[in-house]
Write a protein that holds these residues in place. Structure first.
Motif, PDB file in Angstrom:
ATOM      1  N   LEU A  41     -14.805  -0.724   1.073  1.00 20.27           N
ATOM      2  CA  LEU A  41     -14.103  -2.011   1.093  1.00 20.27           C
ATOM      3  C   LEU A  41     -13.024  -1.992   0.024  1.00 20.27           C
ATOM      4  N   LEU A  42     -11.796  -2.290   0.401  1.00 17.66           N
ATOM      5  CA  LEU A  42     -10.702  -2.382  -0.561  1.00 17.66           C
ATOM      6  C   LEU A  42     -10.087  -3.773  -0.469  1.00 17.66           C
ATOM      7  N   GLY A  43     -10.290  -4.555  -1.509  1.00 22.13           N
ATOM      8  CA  GLY A  43      -9.750  -5.903  -1.553  1.00 22.13           C
ATOM      9  C   GLY A  43      -8.297  -5.907  -1.977  1.00 22.13           C
ATOM     10  N   ILE A  44      -7.524  -6.779  -1.353  1.00 23.43           N
ATOM     11  CA  ILE A  44      -6.119  -6.976  -1.718  1.00 23.43           C
ATOM     12  C   ILE A  44      -6.070  -8.189  -2.639  1.00 23.43           C
ATOM     13  N   ILE A  72      -6.899  -2.457  -3.911  1.00 24.54           N
ATOM     14  CA  ILE A  72      -5.601  -1.822  -3.639  1.00 24.54           C
ATOM     15  C   ILE A  72      -4.519  -2.874  -3.855  1.00 24.54           C
ATOM     16  N   ASP A  73      -3.662  -2.639  -4.850  1.00 29.94           N
ATOM     17  CA  ASP A  73      -2.602  -3.606  -5.151  1.00 29.94           C
ATOM     18  C   ASP A  73      -1.299  -3.135  -4.511  1.00 29.94           C
ATOM     19  N   PRO A  74      -0.791  -3.892  -3.546  1.00 30.17           N
ATOM     20  CA  PRO A  74       0.421  -3.494  -2.830  1.00 30.17           C
ATOM     21  C   PRO A  74       1.732  -3.964  -3.454  1.00 30.17           C
ATOM     22  N   THR A  75       1.679  -4.576  -4.635  1.00 28.63           N
ATOM     23  CA  THR A  75       2.853  -5.240  -5.202  1.00 28.63           C
ATOM     24  C   THR A  75       4.108  -4.370  -5.173  1.00 28.63           C
ATOM     25  N   PHE A  76       4.021  -3.140  -5.642  1.00 30.64           N
ATOM     26  CA  PHE A  76       5.219  -2.311  -5.762  1.00 30.64           C
ATOM     27  C   PHE A  76       5.645  -1.672  -4.442  1.00 30.64           C
ATOM     28  N   VAL A 116      -0.057  -6.675   4.163  1.00 29.78           N
ATOM     29  CA  VAL A 116      -0.876  -5.613   4.749  1.00 29.78           C
ATOM     30  C   VAL A 116      -0.054  -4.341   4.915  1.00 29.78           C
ATOM     31  N   ARG A 117       1.186  -4.464   5.360  1.00 26.42           N
ATOM     32  CA  ARG A 117       2.049  -3.293   5.492  1.00 26.42           C
ATOM     33  C   ARG A 117       2.193  -2.595   4.150  1.00 26.42           C
ATOM     34  N   ALA A 118       2.406  -3.366   3.101  1.00 27.84           N
ATOM     35  CA  ALA A 118       2.547  -2.804   1.758  1.00 27.84           C
ATOM     36  C   ALA A 118       1.234  -2.159   1.296  1.00 27.84           C
ATOM     37  N   ALA A 119       0.102  -2.775   1.623  1.00 29.08           N
ATOM     38  CA  ALA A 119      -1.200  -2.206   1.252  1.00 29.08           C
ATOM     39  C   ALA A 119      -1.435  -0.875   1.965  1.00 29.08           C
ATOM     40  N   LEU A 120      -1.038  -0.790   3.223  1.00 32.22           N
ATOM     41  CA  LEU A 120      -1.170   0.469   3.954  1.00 32.22           C
ATOM     42  C   LEU A 120      -0.310   1.558   3.322  1.00 32.22           C
ATOM     43  N   GLU A 121       0.888   1.195   2.910  1.00 30.12           N
ATOM     44  CA  GLU A 121       1.768   2.159   2.245  1.00 30.12           C
ATOM     45  C   GLU A 121       1.165   2.606   0.914  1.00 30.12           C
ATOM     46  N   ALA A 122       0.633   1.667   0.145  1.00 28.13           N
ATOM     47  CA  ALA A 122      -0.002   2.002  -1.133  1.00 28.13           C
ATOM     48  C   ALA A 122      -1.211   2.908  -0.905  1.00 28.13           C
ATOM     49  N   LEU A 123      -1.956   2.650   0.140  1.00 28.90           N
ATOM     50  CA  LEU A 123      -3.152   3.428   0.449  1.00 28.90           C
ATOM     51  C   LEU A 123      -2.809   4.892   0.743  1.00 28.90           C
TER      52      LEU A 123
END
Length: 183
Positions: A41-44, A72-76, A116-123
């Protein structure tokens, strides 16, 4: 209830309904993975992080074993920082390799799909998982990208001017899901 700023709050899910919904979502995850030991589980941040913790407890009750969790922090990786602004960055914490894992990204509300798109990229920077799924407590519509949750607590059609707040006891001292309408 109405306050001085002419906003109306409507309860979408009570504390009890939120608990039942989380139990249902945990069961749906179990039904959709080949091996519950592979779940990560990865919380945003911010509410997704807390939801992942609560969901992890529900999964542990149902499976009999602890479920790995992280953040998972998608900020950047966002493409809309000018529009949404920045917030305090949370550190990404992934407790193990993604290799062979069935990752469940957890967020409170899905709106445009950009988070979510940013989180996928960060992942992607952390490796290649076996599978990635998305769980959200509320889908409020207005998608700008073709991203849909695999697991959804509740669909709540909203106006763009309205907001949805997921409140959790550990963070807010109250639990439930609320729609705020500006009148």
């Amino acid at each position: 209830m109405k306050d001085q700023s002419s906003q109306e709050k409507v309860e979408i899910l009570s504390k009890e309904e939120l608990g039942r919904t989380l139990a249902r979502l945990a069961s749906q995850i179990i039904e959709n993975v080949s091996d519950t030991q592979e779940i990560l589980l990865l919380g945003i941040p911010t509410r997704g992080e807390q939801l992942a913790k609560v969901l992890g407890k529900k999964l542990e009750e149902k499976t009999g074993h602890a479920v790995d969790q992280g953040v998972i922090d998608p900020t950047f990786h966002r493409d809309d920082l000018v529009r949404v602004g920045t917030r305090m960055v949370h550190s990404t914490e992934i407790p193990s390799s993604l290799e062979g894992r069935q990752v469940v990204l957890v967020d409170d509300v899905i709106f445009t799909g950009r988070t979510v798109r940013a989180a996928l990229e960060a992942l992607q920077a952390w490796g290649r998982s076996k599978k990635v799924m998305l769980l959200v407590m509320v889908d409020r519509g207005h998608r700008e990208l073709p991203i849909q949750p695999d697991f959804c607590g509740r669909e709540v059609p909203t106006r763009r001017s309205e907001t949805i707040d997921v409140k959790l006891m550990e963070v807010d001292g109250v639990e439930g899901v609320f729609l705020t309408k500006t009148t």
